[in-house]
Design a protein around this motif. Structure first.
Motif, PDB file in Angstrom:
ATOM      1  N   ARG A  20       0.823  -1.305   0.085  1.00  7.89           N
ATOM      2  CA  ARG A  20      -0.132  -0.015  -0.053  1.00  7.89           C
ATOM      3  C   ARG A  20       0.900   1.270  -0.055  1.00  7.89           C
ATOM      4  O   ARG A  20       0.655   2.083  -0.870  1.00  7.89           O
ATOM      5  CB  ARG A  20      -0.973  -0.044   1.163  1.00  7.89           C
ATOM      6  CG  ARG A  20      -2.137  -1.011   0.992  1.00  7.89           C
ATOM      7  CD  ARG A  20      -2.851  -1.329   2.337  1.00  7.89           C
ATOM      8  NE  ARG A  20      -1.938  -1.699   3.274  1.00  7.89           N
ATOM      9  CZ  ARG A  20      -2.311  -1.749   4.541  1.00  7.89           C
ATOM     10  NH1 ARG A  20      -3.588  -1.409   4.871  1.00  7.89           N
ATOM     11  NH2 ARG A  20      -1.537  -2.615   5.424  1.00  7.89           N
ATOM     12  N   ALA A  48       0.157   4.411  -2.621  1.00 11.53           N
ATOM     13  CA  ALA A  48      -0.173   5.665  -2.083  1.00 11.53           C
ATOM     14  C   ALA A  48       1.008   6.597  -2.575  1.00 11.53           C
ATOM     15  O   ALA A  48       0.673   7.822  -3.115  1.00 11.53           O
ATOM     16  CB  ALA A  48      -0.238   5.643  -0.558  1.00 11.53           C
ATOM     17  N   CYS A  64       0.262   6.494   3.149  1.00 14.07           N
ATOM     18  CA  CYS A  64      -1.105   5.497   2.874  1.00 14.07           C
ATOM     19  C   CYS A  64      -1.926   5.751   4.042  1.00 14.07           C
ATOM     20  O   CYS A  64      -1.536   5.832   5.269  1.00 14.07           O
ATOM     21  CB  CYS A  64      -0.685   4.285   2.642  1.00 14.07           C
ATOM     22  SG  CYS A  64      -1.862   2.799   3.198  1.00 14.07           S
ATOM     23  N   ILE A  65      -3.127   5.675   3.643  1.00 18.54           N
ATOM     24  CA  ILE A  65      -3.944   6.001   4.870  1.00 18.54           C
ATOM     25  C   ILE A  65      -4.675   4.635   5.639  1.00 18.54           C
ATOM     26  O   ILE A  65      -5.456   4.745   6.630  1.00 18.54           O
ATOM     27  CB  ILE A  65      -5.417   7.227   4.917  1.00 18.54           C
ATOM     28  CG1 ILE A  65      -6.329   6.380   3.880  1.00 18.54           C
ATOM     29  CG2 ILE A  65      -4.665   8.416   4.013  1.00 18.54           C
ATOM     30  CD1 ILE A  65      -7.514   7.259   3.821  1.00 18.54           C
ATOM     31  N   CYS A  86      -7.877   0.310  -2.351  1.00 20.54           N
ATOM     32  CA  CYS A  86      -7.123  -0.281  -3.254  1.00 20.54           C
ATOM     33  C   CYS A  86      -7.733  -1.699  -3.447  1.00 20.54           C
ATOM     34  O   CYS A  86      -7.368  -2.353  -4.595  1.00 20.54           O
ATOM     35  CB  CYS A  86      -5.617  -0.076  -3.158  1.00 20.54           C
ATOM     36  SG  CYS A  86      -4.994  -0.512  -1.413  1.00 20.54           S
ATOM     37  N   CYS A 116      -7.149   4.395  -5.606  1.00 23.40           N
ATOM     38  CA  CYS A 116      -6.277   4.921  -4.291  1.00 23.40           C
ATOM     39  C   CYS A 116      -6.741   6.337  -3.893  1.00 23.40           C
ATOM     40  O   CYS A 116      -6.749   6.969  -4.575  1.00 23.40           O
ATOM     41  CB  CYS A 116      -4.773   4.759  -4.278  1.00 23.40           C
ATOM     42  SG  CYS A 116      -4.063   5.378  -3.153  1.00 23.40           S
ATOM     43  N   GLN A 153      -5.393   8.095  -1.916  1.00 17.27           N
ATOM     44  CA  GLN A 153      -4.009   9.085  -1.846  1.00 17.27           C
ATOM     45  C   GLN A 153      -3.725   9.461  -3.042  1.00 17.27           C
ATOM     46  O   GLN A 153      -3.160  10.427  -3.297  1.00 17.27           O
ATOM     47  CB  GLN A 153      -3.218   8.682  -0.750  1.00 17.27           C
ATOM     48  CG  GLN A 153      -3.424   8.868   0.509  1.00 17.27           C
ATOM     49  CD  GLN A 153      -3.101  10.458   0.988  1.00 17.27           C
ATOM     50  OE1 GLN A 153      -3.882  11.341   0.621  1.00 17.27           O
ATOM     51  NE2 GLN A 153      -2.218  10.760   1.869  1.00 17.27           N
TER      52      GLN A 153
HETATM   53  S1  SF4 Z   1      -6.298   3.051  -1.320  1.00 16.70           S
HETATM   54 FE1  SF4 Z   1      -6.128   3.509   0.820  1.00 16.70          FE
HETATM   55  S2  SF4 Z   1      -5.021   1.826   1.478  1.00 16.70           S
HETATM   56 FE2  SF4 Z   1      -4.627   1.445  -0.531  1.00 16.70          FE
HETATM   57  S3  SF4 Z   1      -2.838   2.614  -0.779  1.00 16.70           S
HETATM   58 FE3  SF4 Z   1      -4.423   4.062  -1.232  1.00 16.70          FE
HETATM   59  S4  SF4 Z   1      -4.556   5.122   0.811  1.00 16.70           S
HETATM   60 FE4  SF4 Z   1      -3.514   3.317   0.966  1.00 16.70          FE
END
Ligand code: SF4
Ligand SMILES: Cc1cc2nc3c(=O)[nH]c(=O)nc-3n(C[C@H](O)[C@H](O)[C@H](O)COP(=O)(O)O)c2cc1C
Length: 693
Positions: free
Chosen positions: A321, A325, A344-345, A350, A362, A364
């Motif tokens: 991840r 991100a 990444c949150i 994703c 994604c 971000q």
């Molecule tokens: S979708 Fe959410 S969990 Fe997946 S990489 Fe992007 S920020 Fe991270």
């Protein structure tokens, strides 16, 4: 330049016959691109090469047609005609010096199903364990099947070599890989030389690694991916057994790739796991073998990464991840641009893509899987068009992303926010339990904007159409967001529901504004979730923590995760169970009467009442589009005001998860004055004919 405390992350490390240029290792991750056209995924991996990763892997790649796992969508390499597409993938990975890896998978008991019409093969004849829960059982592999499997792996390895891959990862993690099915006593109940003792359960992995080494080992490194703890009860492949397995087979692969959990119980990636959460499970394994070890844990902090290496926990920093991100994570650390890292949150949006045969997105990174589009480089923006000035109204995720990207293109941007903070609903949501990382959506963009001289931000600016017409900006983006509905309109109830005025009805906006009493003990609160994403579960948690008896009524079959593909069912159930939340699935709310709600079964319509003191309505949201509508009504005045366009983006156009908002903001910025985004798939045009395996 980078801080020398991070030098350790840029040391070269040997993996079998190859040397990785640094310790940044993009572990396999799917992307929804699938096998039909690997060009988009190749473009995505090519960007990671540019972003500085030392090792880049494909997603899991089925090595035989009996292992196809539709509706999950991934790569395949089961015949020679699959080679050219994957050659383009490995070429893209290597452009900037990364080692190219392919993950070979045979999904066995977690694989074939209703969609694929294949008979699943597994060590033992047990019910299959896919997400689709088909009423199908696996056939136990006989000796000839095992020989076939070994041969198929060797054929796939030879094809991988022809396709240009430096590393082959054998998938034995997350419940997917056949190696895990042999290793785990839960799925291997054989009594022959492949079952029973760990030595016997390891036999299949040993045979396949040795076969592949003999076939391609002089040029290709073999890595083994296992879950550090299968987390499926007593018979599962436990952390203690993983350690025994590594010790017993210390020099078997060229690298140990240690992941975590299973998809079935959603114990893998989760927003509730902190950075480096796997440390306790992985610590000490490195000492059991002379081969390098890669581990994962949503790593975004170079300090944590450097500590992991310095303390001898890991040789490689594995990222799935964080690499999605921010594909430029290693480069940013190398260039000393730590503040520029887009973290990444942990929302797992994703993951929903590849599980549903759709291209992943994604929250971000709005350019994820869009890298093939003309000019859609994640770091470089296309130059601005003829216009110069843009007004962005609203500083939520869509407005912030639009402002960031427009300013990079060279526009003079004025950002007007009605409140005193940036972030819109995310600024409030980040304070809720389990959502603090949501704040990274705001923090990253706030910092980026603060570095630009062509952005002016105004707070406390609730603008009218008259104001906007008076300013004279050439383009106006309306990103005014949304709010939660109180009237009960939801997918189960498309008109406002009858609500007795004596009842207390809250929305998540009320709870975030803390209008409810701090202590709700002795009260019963019905949380009605027809939104089906994180907010229903989070609201139930807040109410329960305030002391209320909580009944969570949801029209979904899952709790707070619309298809359970964000993989949070396990964690959410644990949290809500611990708080005593009573969960009622597949039920809608049809009316709120004095002292009770009326619910119905979404299938039969059969009604029943639940007594309560208050209702928290997580039903649906409505757009804040008044300013946009007022400006449209005044379209005749635009030319005199110098306005060329007014667009509505993000939740203001249509409420959706945050990923939709950041994408809308980005796309608006990319396309302003440049409507033709074009198709730039260089890899598709360069089909190379290769020798068959
Ligand atoms: S979708 Fe959410 S969990 Fe997946 S990489 Fe992007 S920020 Fe991270
Ligand atoms: C979108 C997505 C797809 C994934 N697909 C695979 C896969 O194909 N094979 C695999 O071994 N792991 C897969 N994983 C798991 C990751 O390799 C990784 O172990 C996990 O996400 C934890 O690492 P992270 O915290 O860096 O994301 C996937 C993860 C994500 C987020």
């Amino acid at each position: 330049m980078r801080d020398n405390k991070y030098d350790i992350l840029f040391e070269p490390v040997r993996i079998g016959p190859h040397i990785a240029k640094n310790r940044f290792y993009q572990v396999p991750h799917c992307n929804g691109g699938g096998y039909r056209d690997p060009s988009a995924a190749a473009a995505m991996r090519g960007i990671k090469s540019e972003g500085g990763w030392g090792v880049i892997f494909t997603e899991q790649t089925e090595m035989h047609h009996t292992s196809e796992i539709t509706p999950f969508i991934e790569l395949r390499l089961w015949e020679d005609k699959d080679i050219p597409g994957l050659r383009r993938m490995s070429d893209a990975m290597k452009v900037h010096g990364a080692l190219a890896g392919i993950q070979l998978a045979y999904s066995g008991i977690n694989g074939p199903n209703f969609y694929t019409k294949e008979v699943p093969l597994a060590p033992s004849a047990l019910p299959i364990r896919t997400f689709t829960n088909d009423p199908v059982q696996a056939r136990a592999l006989d000796k000839q099947d095992i020989k076939n499997l070994r041969r198929w792996f060797v054929n796939a390895a030879k094809r991988s070599k022809i396709a240009g891959f430096d590393l082959i990862c054998l998938y034995g993690a997350h419940g997917f890989g056949i190696f895990q099915h042999f290793l785990s006593r839960a799925t291997n109940q054989r009594t022959d030389e492949y079952g029973g003792s760990l030595e016997n359960r390891s036999r299949f992995a040993r045979e396949v690694v040795e076969d592949i080494k003999e076939a391609v080992g002089d040029t290709t490194a073999i890595t083994m991916r296992v879950s550090l703890d299968e987390t499926i009860g007593e018979l599962g492949f436990s952390n203690a057994e993983v350690r025994e397995f590594v010790e017993m087979n210390a020099n078997l692969p060229d690298l140990w790739d240690l992941a975590q959990g299973t998809w079935e119980d959603c114990s893998g990636p989760s927003r509730f796991k902190e950075e480096g959460a796997q440390e306790i499970l992985v610590k000490g394994i490195r000492e059991l073998s002379s081969k390098p070890v890669v581990g994962v844990g949503r790593f975004t902090s170079p300090d944590v990464m450097a500590r992991m290496v310095r303390q001898g926990v890991l040789d490689f920093i594995g990222c799935a991840r964080p690499s999605i991100a921010d594909p430029f994570l290693p480069k940013k650390i190398e260039e000393g641009r730590i503040e520029d890292i887009r973290e990444c949150i942990g929302c797992n949006i994703c993951i929903t893509g590849d599980m549903t045969m759709s291209i992943s997105r994604c929250t971000q990174n709005p350019t994820f899987m869009e890298e093939w589009r003309k000019g859609w480089h994640p770091e470089r923006m296309n130059a601005k068009g003829d216009s110069n000035t843009v007004l962005v109204v609203g500083a939520g995720p869509a407005g912030l992303e639009a402002t960031r990207a427009l300013s990079l293109r060279g526009y003079d941007v004025t950002l007007a926010e009605a409140t005193t903070t940036l972030g819109g609903r995310v600024a409030r949501e980040r304070l809720l339990p389990g959502l603090s990382a949501w704040g990274r959506v705001v923090d990253y963009r706030q910092y980026q904007i603060s570095q630009r001289t062509n952005v002016e931000t105004y707070f406390d600016s609730r603008l009218t159409a008259e104001d906007v017409l008076g300013f004279g900006f050439e383009h106006v983006a309306i990103a005014t967001g949304s709010h939660w509905r109180r009237d009960g309109v939801a997918r189960q109830h498309v008109v406002p529901m009858p609500i007795d005025p004596s009842m207390t009805v809250w929305t998540p906006d009320d709870i975030m504004a803390k209008v409810h009493p701090e202590n709700l003990s002795g009260k019963t609160v019905v949380v009605y979730d027809d939104d089906h994403y994180y907010m229903g579960g989070v609201m139930a948690e807040v109410m329960a923590k305030a002391g209320a008896k909580v009944i969570l009524v949801t029209s979904s079959a899952y709790v707070s995760d619309w298809t359970r593909n964000t993989l949070e069912q396990g964690a959410i159930h644990v949290r809500l169970d611990d708080l005593g939340v009573d969960i009622r699935l597949n039920r809608g709310v049809t009316a709120i009467r004095a002292g009770e709600v009326e619910t119905n079964c979404v299938y039969t319509g059969k009604r029943s009442a639940i007594g309560c003191d208050a209702v928290l309505m997580v039903a649906s949201r409505t757009s804040e589009d008044q300013l946009f509508n007022d400006l449209i009504a005044r379209q005749g005045d635009w030319p005199d005001a110098g306005i060329k366009s007014v667009k509505i983006i993000g939740d203001a156009a249509a409420p959706a998860p945050i990923a939709w908002a950041t994408y809308a903001g980005h796309r608006y910025a990319r396309e302003l004055d440049t409507p033709d985004i074009g198709d730039d798939l260089p890899f598709r045009r360069e089909v190379t004919q290769l020798e068959p395996a």
